[in-house]
Scaffold this motif. Structure first.
Motif, PDB file in Angstrom:
ATOM      1  N   TYR A  35       8.463  29.282  34.448  1.00 33.72           N
ATOM      2  CA  TYR A  35       8.618  30.501  35.244  1.00 33.72           C
ATOM      3  C   TYR A  35       8.015  31.690  34.507  1.00 33.72           C
ATOM      4  O   TYR A  35       7.790  31.654  33.296  1.00 33.72           O
ATOM      5  CB  TYR A  35      10.076  30.778  35.635  1.00 33.72           C
ATOM      6  N   GLU A  36       7.743  32.749  35.286  1.00 36.32           N
ATOM      7  CA  GLU A  36       7.083  33.933  34.730  1.00 36.32           C
ATOM      8  C   GLU A  36       7.514  35.162  35.519  1.00 36.32           C
ATOM      9  O   GLU A  36       7.709  35.103  36.741  1.00 36.32           O
ATOM     10  CB  GLU A  36       5.566  33.773  34.791  1.00 36.32           C
ATOM     11  N   ASP A  37       7.682  36.265  34.816  1.00 32.89           N
ATOM     12  CA  ASP A  37       8.037  37.534  35.453  1.00 32.89           C
ATOM     13  C   ASP A  37       7.343  38.659  34.699  1.00 32.89           C
ATOM     14  O   ASP A  37       7.355  38.681  33.466  1.00 32.89           O
ATOM     15  CB  ASP A  37       9.558  37.744  35.444  1.00 32.89           C
ATOM     16  N   GLU A  38       6.717  39.579  35.431  1.00 33.05           N
ATOM     17  CA  GLU A  38       5.982  40.675  34.795  1.00 33.05           C
ATOM     18  C   GLU A  38       6.856  41.884  34.484  1.00 33.05           C
ATOM     19  O   GLU A  38       6.346  42.928  34.073  1.00 33.05           O
ATOM     20  CB  GLU A  38       4.800  41.078  35.673  1.00 33.05           C
ATOM     21  N   LEU A  39       8.154  41.777  34.695  1.00 32.43           N
ATOM     22  CA  LEU A  39       9.114  42.821  34.317  1.00 32.43           C
ATOM     23  C   LEU A  39       8.707  44.188  34.848  1.00 32.43           C
ATOM     24  O   LEU A  39       8.729  45.188  34.137  1.00 32.43           O
ATOM     25  CB  LEU A  39       9.253  42.872  32.782  1.00 32.43           C
ATOM     26  N   ALA A  40       8.332  44.208  36.125  1.00 28.06           N
ATOM     27  CA  ALA A  40       7.940  45.460  36.786  1.00 28.06           C
ATOM     28  C   ALA A  40       6.827  46.175  36.018  1.00 28.06           C
ATOM     29  O   ALA A  40       6.857  47.385  35.832  1.00 28.06           O
ATOM     30  CB  ALA A  40       9.150  46.373  36.963  1.00 28.06           C
ATOM     31  N   ASP A  41       5.833  45.399  35.575  1.00 30.79           N
ATOM     32  CA  ASP A  41       4.673  45.922  34.837  1.00 30.79           C
ATOM     33  C   ASP A  41       5.044  46.534  33.490  1.00 30.79           C
ATOM     34  O   ASP A  41       4.291  47.339  32.941  1.00 30.79           O
ATOM     35  CB  ASP A  41       3.917  46.961  35.680  1.00 30.79           C
TER      36      ASP A  41
ATOM     37  N   VAL B 132       5.984  41.081  29.966  1.00 28.58           N
ATOM     38  CA  VAL B 132       5.980  39.782  30.630  1.00 28.58           C
ATOM     39  C   VAL B 132       7.039  38.889  29.995  1.00 28.58           C
ATOM     40  O   VAL B 132       7.273  38.931  28.782  1.00 28.58           O
ATOM     41  CB  VAL B 132       4.588  39.110  30.528  1.00 28.58           C
ATOM     42  N   SER B 133       7.720  38.137  30.832  1.00 25.77           N
ATOM     43  CA  SER B 133       8.654  37.118  30.373  1.00 25.77           C
ATOM     44  C   SER B 133       8.100  35.790  30.859  1.00 25.77           C
ATOM     45  O   SER B 133       7.887  35.598  32.066  1.00 25.77           O
ATOM     46  CB  SER B 133      10.051  37.363  30.943  1.00 25.77           C
ATOM     47  N   LEU B 134       7.868  34.886  29.922  1.00 27.02           N
ATOM     48  CA  LEU B 134       7.174  33.639  30.251  1.00 27.02           C
ATOM     49  C   LEU B 134       7.845  32.467  29.551  1.00 27.02           C
ATOM     50  O   LEU B 134       8.069  32.517  28.341  1.00 27.02           O
ATOM     51  CB  LEU B 134       5.709  33.746  29.806  1.00 27.02           C
ATOM     52  N   LEU B 135       8.189  31.453  30.313  1.00 26.12           N
ATOM     53  CA  LEU B 135       8.749  30.232  29.724  1.00 26.12           C
ATOM     54  C   LEU B 135       7.771  29.091  29.960  1.00 26.12           C
ATOM     55  O   LEU B 135       7.485  28.717  31.105  1.00 26.12           O
ATOM     56  CB  LEU B 135      10.100  29.888  30.339  1.00 26.12           C
ATOM     57  N   THR B 136       7.237  28.562  28.886  1.00 34.75           N
ATOM     58  CA  THR B 136       6.296  27.452  28.970  1.00 34.75           C
ATOM     59  C   THR B 136       6.743  26.336  28.034  1.00 34.75           C
ATOM     60  O   THR B 136       7.515  26.559  27.107  1.00 34.75           O
ATOM     61  CB  THR B 136       4.872  27.884  28.571  1.00 34.75           C
ATOM     62  N   VAL B 137       6.241  25.161  28.288  1.00 30.33           N
ATOM     63  CA  VAL B 137       6.480  24.039  27.394  1.00 30.33           C
ATOM     64  C   VAL B 137       5.134  23.371  27.131  1.00 30.33           C
ATOM     65  O   VAL B 137       4.321  23.192  28.036  1.00 30.33           O
ATOM     66  CB  VAL B 137       7.492  23.035  27.997  1.00 30.33           C
TER      67      VAL B 137
END
Length: 233
Positions: A181-187, A190-195
């Motif tokens: 998942y990914e979220d740009e935190l209202a510009d 960025v919050s990004l979860l990768t494996v």
């Protein structure tokens, strides 16, 4: 990152690429499979919100994306997926992150203009993966099929991963990066979860290269565990 794998390297390592349409390989009794799916649609998001009991989810949730490592003989499967990761975020229930300037914004804004965030909008999760058993054993005495009662569990240990072996210059047989998942935190970042095949880095910083700041961040928790499978036949 596209990696060209030499057939000679695969053969020398005792590995083979999967030929059944899945993206992955088989090596030393393990199957490693990755899948990069699409972003959840609106109806699926509503279903996830109901299950997780929240009205807040990242902007982009890749619900069908996953990484799986399965041991064929024992049926042990370690897998990574977005739903379980968000379950960890919900259970962790961390307070919202507040930047230093936030206090000034509150005083400059009128009460009706202030946005109150009462949840961890960075979606930080302690999630390190999920484990399941997929095993059926044929019991000849009864002439039927008995499903083994196997329970995988993580146990603390003193053993350490051989980092030197991981750092050795061996050919890459398989590589993939799966975004959960990914979220740009209202510009505002960025919050990004990768494996990735391999590694479990965790950093919180405004650096493009996490390896730089990770050397300066204090270690809050360091835990080494190994997976054991207990079976009753």
């Amino acid at each position: 990152m596209d990696v060209e794998v030499d057939d000679k390297d695969l053969k020398a390592a005792g590995a083979e690429i999967l030929t059944d349409g899945r993206h992955g390989l088989r090596i030393h009794g393990w199957e490693i499979v990755s899948c990069n799916g699409a972003i959840l649609n609106s109806s699926s998001l509503i279903t996830w919100e109901d299950k997780l009991k929240t009205s807040h989810l990242p902007e982009m949730v890749f619900g069908e994306s996953c990484l799986e490592l399965k041991h064929a003989t024992s049926g042990t499967k370690i897998h990574f997926n977005a739903f379980d990761a968000l379950t960890g975020w919900k259970q962790e229930a961390l307070p919202p992150v507040e930047v230093p300037a936030a206090a000034q914004w509150k005083f400059r804004s009128k009460p009706f203009q202030q946005v109150i965030l009462d949840y961890d909008y960075t979606f930080t999760t302690p999630y390190c993966g999920s484990e399941t058993m997929e095993l059926d054993i044929e019991k000849k005495d009864s002439g039927g099929i008995l499903e083994a009662s196997c329970i995988p569990c993580w146990e603390d240990c003193e053993e350490q991963i051989d980092v030197a072996a991981l750092a050795s210059k061996e050919p890459i047989l398989f590589y993939d990066e799966v975004v959960l998942y990914e979220d740009e935190l209202a510009d505002n970042g960025v919050s990004l979860l990768t494996v990735k095949v391999k590694g479990y880095p965790t950093d919180s910083a405004s650096y493009s290269d996490p390896s730089i700041i990770s050397q300066r961040l204090p270690v809050i928790v360091h835990k080494t565990q190994k997976l054991k499978v207990h079976c009753n036949f």
